[in-house]
Write a protein that holds these residues in place. Structure first.
Motif, short mmCIF file in Angstrom:
data_model
loop_
_atom_site.label_atom_id
_atom_site.label_comp_id
_atom_site.label_asym_id
_atom_site.label_seq_id
_atom_site.Cartn_x
_atom_site.Cartn_y
_atom_site.Cartn_z
N PRO A 85 -22.21 24.92 72.90
CA PRO A 85 -22.27 26.21 72.19
C PRO A 85 -21.56 27.29 73.02
O PRO A 85 -21.72 27.33 74.23
N LEU A 86 -20.76 28.11 72.36
CA LEU A 86 -19.96 29.10 73.11
C LEU A 86 -20.26 30.52 72.61
O LEU A 86 -20.38 30.72 71.40
N PRO A 87 -20.36 31.49 73.51
CA PRO A 87 -20.59 32.88 73.10
C PRO A 87 -19.27 33.51 72.63
O PRO A 87 -18.68 34.35 73.33
N VAL A 88 -18.83 33.12 71.46
CA VAL A 88 -17.49 33.49 70.99
C VAL A 88 -17.31 35.02 70.93
O VAL A 88 -16.25 35.53 71.31
N GLN A 89 -18.38 35.73 70.52
CA GLN A 89 -18.27 37.20 70.40
C GLN A 89 -18.00 37.85 71.76
O GLN A 89 -17.37 38.90 71.83
N LEU A 128 -10.42 27.72 69.17
CA LEU A 128 -9.57 27.73 70.36
C LEU A 128 -10.40 27.48 71.62
O LEU A 128 -10.05 26.63 72.45
N PHE A 129 -11.51 28.20 71.74
CA PHE A 129 -12.33 28.05 72.95
C PHE A 129 -12.94 26.64 73.02
O PHE A 129 -13.02 26.05 74.09
N SER A 130 -13.37 26.14 71.87
CA SER A 130 -13.94 24.78 71.86
C SER A 130 -12.90 23.75 72.30
O SER A 130 -13.20 22.82 73.05
N ALA A 131 -11.66 23.91 71.79
CA ALA A 131 -10.60 22.97 72.16
C ALA A 131 -10.34 23.04 73.66
O ALA A 131 -10.07 22.03 74.31
N SER A 134 -13.20 21.29 75.51
CA SER A 134 -13.10 19.83 75.42
C SER A 134 -11.75 19.33 75.93
O SER A 134 -11.45 18.15 75.83
N ARG A 135 -10.98 20.24 76.54
CA ARG A 135 -9.72 19.90 77.22
C ARG A 135 -8.74 19.20 76.28
O ARG A 135 -8.06 18.26 76.67
N ASN A 136 -8.73 19.69 75.04
CA ASN A 136 -7.92 19.04 74.01
C ASN A 136 -6.54 19.70 73.93
O ASN A 136 -6.30 20.62 73.14
N GLN A 137 -5.65 19.22 74.79
CA GLN A 137 -4.31 19.83 74.85
C GLN A 137 -3.55 19.64 73.55
O GLN A 137 -2.78 20.52 73.15
N THR A 138 -3.76 18.50 72.91
CA THR A 138 -3.02 18.23 71.67
C THR A 138 -3.39 19.25 70.60
O THR A 138 -2.50 19.81 69.93
N LEU A 156 -3.36 28.75 78.64
CA LEU A 156 -3.77 29.56 79.80
C LEU A 156 -4.79 30.62 79.39
O LEU A 156 -5.81 30.81 80.07
N VAL A 157 -4.51 31.33 78.29
CA VAL A 157 -5.42 32.40 77.84
C VAL A 157 -6.80 31.82 77.54
O VAL A 157 -7.83 32.35 77.98
N ALA A 158 -6.83 30.71 76.80
CA ALA A 158 -8.12 30.10 76.44
C ALA A 158 -8.84 29.63 77.70
O ALA A 158 -10.05 29.85 77.87
#
Ligand SMILES: [Zn+2]
Ligand SMILES: [Zn+2]
Length: 309
Positions: A85-89, A128-131, A134-138, A156-158
């Protein structure tokens, strides 16, 4: 003790330590000062976010220590293939701020476009943050190319925006006091991070102890063997050398078996988060030397299919 917990410093001490290190780098290599000015801005944003997260509530992940211990025993990092779970806000405005800093630091239009894409929702910040976690470069590359954005810069930004959160999780999840998990971490002898699976940015050697430092979550771990961190080769093809004869405190470990390299530097202490990126910028000449000789850092390992294997 292969996994090494590192206490977070207080913000004032971290700032002072960062400024001391930046001054020393600029004095020796003035050509790096524009890069350091940019890093100063980026780290200020990352540090502020780390403080905000520190005051808030780091979520408890439902990852029982025994489950994690079994996962680590199979060589799978703790966070691989887990829904985090990510604090997207909280993260989104920081990502936009990072784009502004990058734009003023020379990446100009490319960074502005990414900031706009996040602001307008053309890029969904949560995805974007989830990817990134999970280190999903693709996924990040495909999404960026589809929108005409620089894939490296989006990555880089993410990564920067999410790193304080992943760092806090890493400390929370792996730093706990649990026998089975502690034993699994002591047995961890892989070149990639036991928390997030990323390769190290650099090895920091303190009093002769070589500690790998994760390029994403700043995790710290030692290996029981002195070998290539990528392919575990320990024979003649694995060589540690100092490109600059007068700076034997700064070395590269290169491996002719797999073509990988790792920077290694002596340090007074392990860099606390987020100061590890200073060690990275401090050693960019080692990247150049290694790449000139045909060595490269390999792609991230993919753990997405390995849950339950
Ligand atoms: Zn990590
Ligand atoms: Zn190798």
């Amino acid at each position: 003790m292969p996994y090494v917990p590192i206490s977070p410093g207080n913000p004032a001490d971290l700032r002072a330590a960062a400024e001391r290190r930046w001054s020393a780098i600029c004095a020796e290599r003035p050509e790096l000062s524009p890069a350091i000015d940019l890093q100063r801005q980026l780290l200020a944003l990352v540090s502020d976010l780390a403080s905000t997260l520190e005051q808030g509530r780091v979520p408890r992940l439902s990852l029982p220590p025994k489950y994690l211990a079994a996962k680590l025993a199979r060589g799978v990092p703790a966070f691989a293939a887990e829904p985090i779970p990510l604090p997207v806000q909280v993260l989104t405005p920081v990502a936009i701020g990072l784009c502004r800093a990058l734009a003023s630091g020379g990446a100009a239009e490319a960074a502005d476009h990414i900031g706009q894409a996040i602001e307008t929702g053309s890029i969904d910040p949560g995805s974007l943050f989830s990817a990134s976690v999970s280190r999903n470069q693709t996924a990040i590359r495909t999404g960026a190319v589809h929108r005409g954005l620089s894939a490296d810069l989006v990555w880089l930004v993410a990564e920067l925006a999410v790193s304080p959160y992943v760092h806090a999780l890493q400390r929370r999840v792996l730093g706990g006091d649990h026998d089975a998990l502690g034993a699994a971490l002591r047995a961890w002898n892989r070149g990639y991070c036991p928390a997030c699976g990323s390769w190290p940015a650099v090895a920091e050697v303190v009093a002769g102890r070589r500690t790998l430092r994760c390029s994403f979550c700043s995790g710290a771990w030692e290996l029981q063997t002195y070998a290539c961190i990528y392919c575990e080769h320990a024979g003649d093809e694995f060589v540690t050398a100092a490109p600059n004869e007068e700076r034997k405190d700064r070395r590269v470990e290169v491996c002719r078996a797999c073509g990988g390299y790792l920077k290694s530097m002596d340090a007074a202490e392990l860099s606390p988060f987020p100061l590890l990126s200073i060690s990275d910028i401090e050693t960019t000449d080692l990247d150049v030397a290694a790449m000139e000789h045909g060595y490269a850092r390999p792609a991230l390992r993919d753990f997405s299919q390995r849950k339950g294997t």
